[in-house]
Design an enzyme around this catalytic site. Structure first.
Site, PDB file in Angstrom:
ATOM      1  CG  MET A  83       6.486   0.001  -6.948  1.00 14.14           C
ATOM      2  SD  MET A  83       7.956  -0.941  -6.485  1.00 14.14           S
ATOM      3  CE  MET A  83       7.591  -2.538  -7.216  1.00 14.14           C
ATOM      4  CG  HIS A  84       2.913  -2.713  -3.917  1.00  9.77           C
ATOM      5  ND1 HIS A  84       3.501  -3.851  -4.431  1.00  9.77           N
ATOM      6  CD2 HIS A  84       3.847  -2.128  -3.126  1.00  9.77           C
ATOM      7  CE1 HIS A  84       4.737  -3.949  -3.964  1.00  9.77           C
ATOM      8  NE2 HIS A  84       4.966  -2.913  -3.181  1.00  9.77           N
ATOM      9  CG  ASP A 242       8.608   3.583  -5.623  1.00  8.24           C
ATOM     10  OD1 ASP A 242       8.820   2.354  -5.568  1.00  8.24           O
ATOM     11  OD2 ASP A 242       7.827   4.161  -4.844  1.00  8.24           O
TER      12      ASP A 242
END
Length: 509
Positions: A83-84, A242
C-alpha cells in the site's frame, strides 16, 4: 465452463507471490518471485514498476507449468498489493520514473507542510490518518517540488498493484482500500477529497476511478492473453491493499473480526461497520473491501524483524532450537523488558527516531532470557497497538486470528495469548493475501454469491486453539505496566541517543 480456477496475485515489497485455486479453495499451484527495492540514497526506497510486471508474467507462466491446466479455464484474476506507494504514468501510459514506496523517508519537509495544511483546514477528520512519509500524496508533493519536469508529465497516479492490473487490462483504476491509504481521499464520503486537492492545487483528474475490491474492472488485453495463452475473456477484479486481502484470506470481513500479524513489521486490525477516528492519530483507519466498510489498524515497525536481528547475533540461529530454549524460560524472562524500536515506531508513539532497549539485565541473564524478552516486548508493543484501537470505540475481540511468521512459533503464540488474554487461532492456508485475492476474483465473477459464502466455503482453521492462562495473564499485566512506564520515561532520551548515533545534530531538533 465446468472447471473453474481463480488466480490470486500479491505484489509485495520484496517479492511477488501467486496461487491458482479451484472454486472449492484447493490451491492447485503456487509461485514466488523475489526482487529488491532500490535505494538511490539513504532514506530513499523505490522500485521500477516493470519489476512487478515481469514478476507477474513469470509467475503466471510458472503456475501454468506446475498445474498443467488449460489456461483458458482461469475465470478471473484478483490482486493484493503493498500500500501507499506512488506510481506515475504519462499520457502514453508509460511509467515516468521508479515508484516511490511506502517505506520511503525522503519527504520530511512535505510531511511538515501537509501537517500544517491538515491542521489549519481540518483535513485530519477527513483523511483520518496521520501524515506519513511514503504515502502517495506526500510523495507526489515531493515530486512536484524536486522533479518538476517529471511532475508535468503526469497523466495518472496509482498504487503499485494498480499498475500490474493496468498492464494486464489496459484500464486505469484503483480500489477503495488503496485509495483511502493515499491521504488524498475522504474516508467518510468514500471519494477523492476534492477540497484538499484544490487547496494543494493538484488536478483531481490524475486520480483514477475507484472500484470495490470484488468488482470487475475489465478483461485481459488480447496481446497479453496471447502471450500467456490465457483467454481474453478472463475477467480481472480491482483487488485491494494487502491488509484487506490478508483479512479476507483469514476469513475476516465483518464487525468484530480481528487479526494480529507478525511479519517483519506487525499489525493489529479490526473490521468495522463505521469509520473510527482517533483524534490523537494513534491508529490508521482505511476503507475495507467496499464502500461502507472500514477497518482500523495499529501498526508497529518492528516485529519479526526483532527476533531475526537477535538471532543474527549468534552462530546458532536455528529457529526451532531457539523456540525450544524460549519455552524453558518463565514468563517475564527473569525480570527483563525489551522495547522493540529497532527502526522507530508508529503506534502508539509515532517517532522514526527511536531505538530498541533492554531493561532489567542482571548476572543471571542469558541468551534464552533475552530471546524470550524480545518475543514478549514485540507482543507488548502489539498489545499497545490493540489498546489504541480499543480506545477509539472498537470492541474487544472474543478471539484473534494470527498470521505471519510469528504464527509459526508455538512459543510465541502462547506468549501472545497470555499477554492479550484472548484465545488465538490460525487459518490453515499459509498465503492469506493470495487466497484473499483469489476469493475476490471468484466473488467478482459469481463463483461465490458473496464474501460470506466464499469464506465459509474456503477458509478453515487449525484445530489447535491457543487459550490464555489466567495466572500468566495477570503476571503479564504487571510487566505490561512496567513496559509502558519504561516506554514513556525513556522516550526523550532514547530519541536523542538515536539521533546522536545517526551522526545528526540533535540540538537543532
Amino acid at each position: 465452463m465446468d472447471n473453474k480456477f481463480l488466480l490470486g496475485i500479491d505484489i509485495g515489497t520484496s517479492g511477488l507471490k501467486s496461487i491458482l485455486m479451484d472454486q472449492e479453495g484447493n490451491v492447485i499451484a503456487e509461485a514466488a518471485v523475489d526482487y529488491q527495492f532500490l535505494s538511490p540514497q539513504q532514506g530513499y526506497t523505490e522500485q521500477d514498476p516493470e519489476t512487478w510486471w515481469e514478476a507477474t508474467l513469470y509467475s503466471i507462466k510458472k503456475l501454468l507449468q506446475k498445474s498443467r491446466l488449460d489456461a483458458k479455464s482461469i475465470l478471473s484474476v484478483g490482486f493484493s498489493g503493498q500500500m501507499h506507494g506512488l506510481v506515475m504514468l504519462d499520457k502514453n501510459g508509460k511509467s515516468i520514473r521508479p515508484a516511490i514506496l511506502h517505506n520511503d523517508g525522503r519527504s520530511s519537509k512535505q510531511v511538515e507542510q501537509l501537517n500544517e495544511i491538515f491542521d489549519k483546514h481540518e483535513i485530519f477528520p477527513l483523511a483520518m490518518n496521520r501524515v506519513y512519509s511514503g504515502f502517495l500524496l506526500v510523495s507526489l508533493l515531493w515530486i512536484r517540488e524536486n522533479e518538476p519536469e517529471n511532475y508535468k508529465k503526469i497523466c495518472c497516479v496509482m498504487s503499485p498493484k494498480d499498475y500490474v492490473r493496468y498492464k494486464l487490462t489496459g484500464i486505469v483504476a484503483t480500489d477503495h482500500s488503496d485509495a483511502s491509504a493515499t491521504l488524498a481521499y475522504d474516508i467518510r464520503k468514500n471519494e477523492w477529497n476534492a477540497y484538499l486537492l484544490e487547496l494543494l492545487e493538484i488536478d483531481i483528474n490524475i486520480f483514477p476511478p475507484i472500484y470495490d475490491t470484488c468488482e470487475v474492472v475489465g478483461t485481459i488485453l488480447q496481446s497479453i492473453a496471447q502471450k500467456l495463452s490465457l483467454s481474453k475473456e478472463t475477467r480481472v477484479v480491482a483487488g485491494g491493499g494487502d491488509q484487506v486481502m490478508q483479512s479476507i484470506g483469514n476469513g475476516l470481513f465483518t464487525e468484530g473480526d480481528a487479526c494480529v500479524n507478525i511479519g517483519t513489521a506487525g499489525q493489529v486490525s479490526f473490521q468495522s461497520d463505521e469509520p473510527r477516528y482517533s483524534s490523537k492519530l494513534l491508529t490508521n483507519t482505511f476503507v475495507s473491501y467496499q464502500k461502507g466498510r472500514w477497518y482500523s489498524m495499529g501498526a508497529i515497525m518492528n516485529a519479526g524483524l526483532c527476533l531475526k536481528w537477535y538471532r543474527s547475533l549468534f552462530e546458532d540461529s536455528n529457529y526451532e532450537e531457539w523456540n525450544k530454549k524460549i519455552v524453558e524460560v518463565k514468563p517475564g524472562s527473569g525480570g527483563l523488558i525489551f522495547l522493540p524500536y529497532l527502526n522507530g515506531e508508529r503506534t502508539p508513539c509515532f517517532e522514526p527516531n527511536l531505538s530498541g532497549s533492554f531493561f532489567g539485565l542482571n548476572l543471571s541473564t542469558g541468551n534464552k532470557e533475552l530471546a524470550r524478552a524480545v518475543m514478549e516486548g514485540v507482543t507488548f508493543a502489539l498489545y499497545d497497538a490493540m489498546n489504541a484501537c480499543l480506545e477509539v470505540g472498537l470492541n474487544r475481540p472474543k478471539e484473534l486470528v494470527v498470521s505471519g511468521g510469528g504464527a509459526r512459533s508455538k512459543a510465541w503464540l502462547s506468549i501472545q495469548a497470555d499477554i492479550y488474554g484472548i484465545p488465538l487461532k490460525r487459518a490453515k492456508v499459509k498465503e492469506q493475501a493470495c487466497v484473499g485475492a483469489a476469493i475476490a476474483a471468484g466473488v467478482g465473477v459469481g463463483v461465490y454469491r458473496g464474501l460470506s459464502e466464499a469464506c465459509r466455503q474456503i477458509v478453515s482453521y487449525e484445530d489447535e486453539i491457543y487459550l490464555p492462562d489466567e495466572t500468566r495473564h495477570i503476571l503479564y499485566q504487571e510487566y505490561y505496566e512496567i513496559y509502558k512506564n519504561y516506554r514513556v520515561a525513556s522516550y526523550e532520551q532514547n530519541k536523542k541517543l538515536t539521533i546522536i548515533g545517526r551522526n545528526r545534530d540533535y540540538r537543532k531538533k
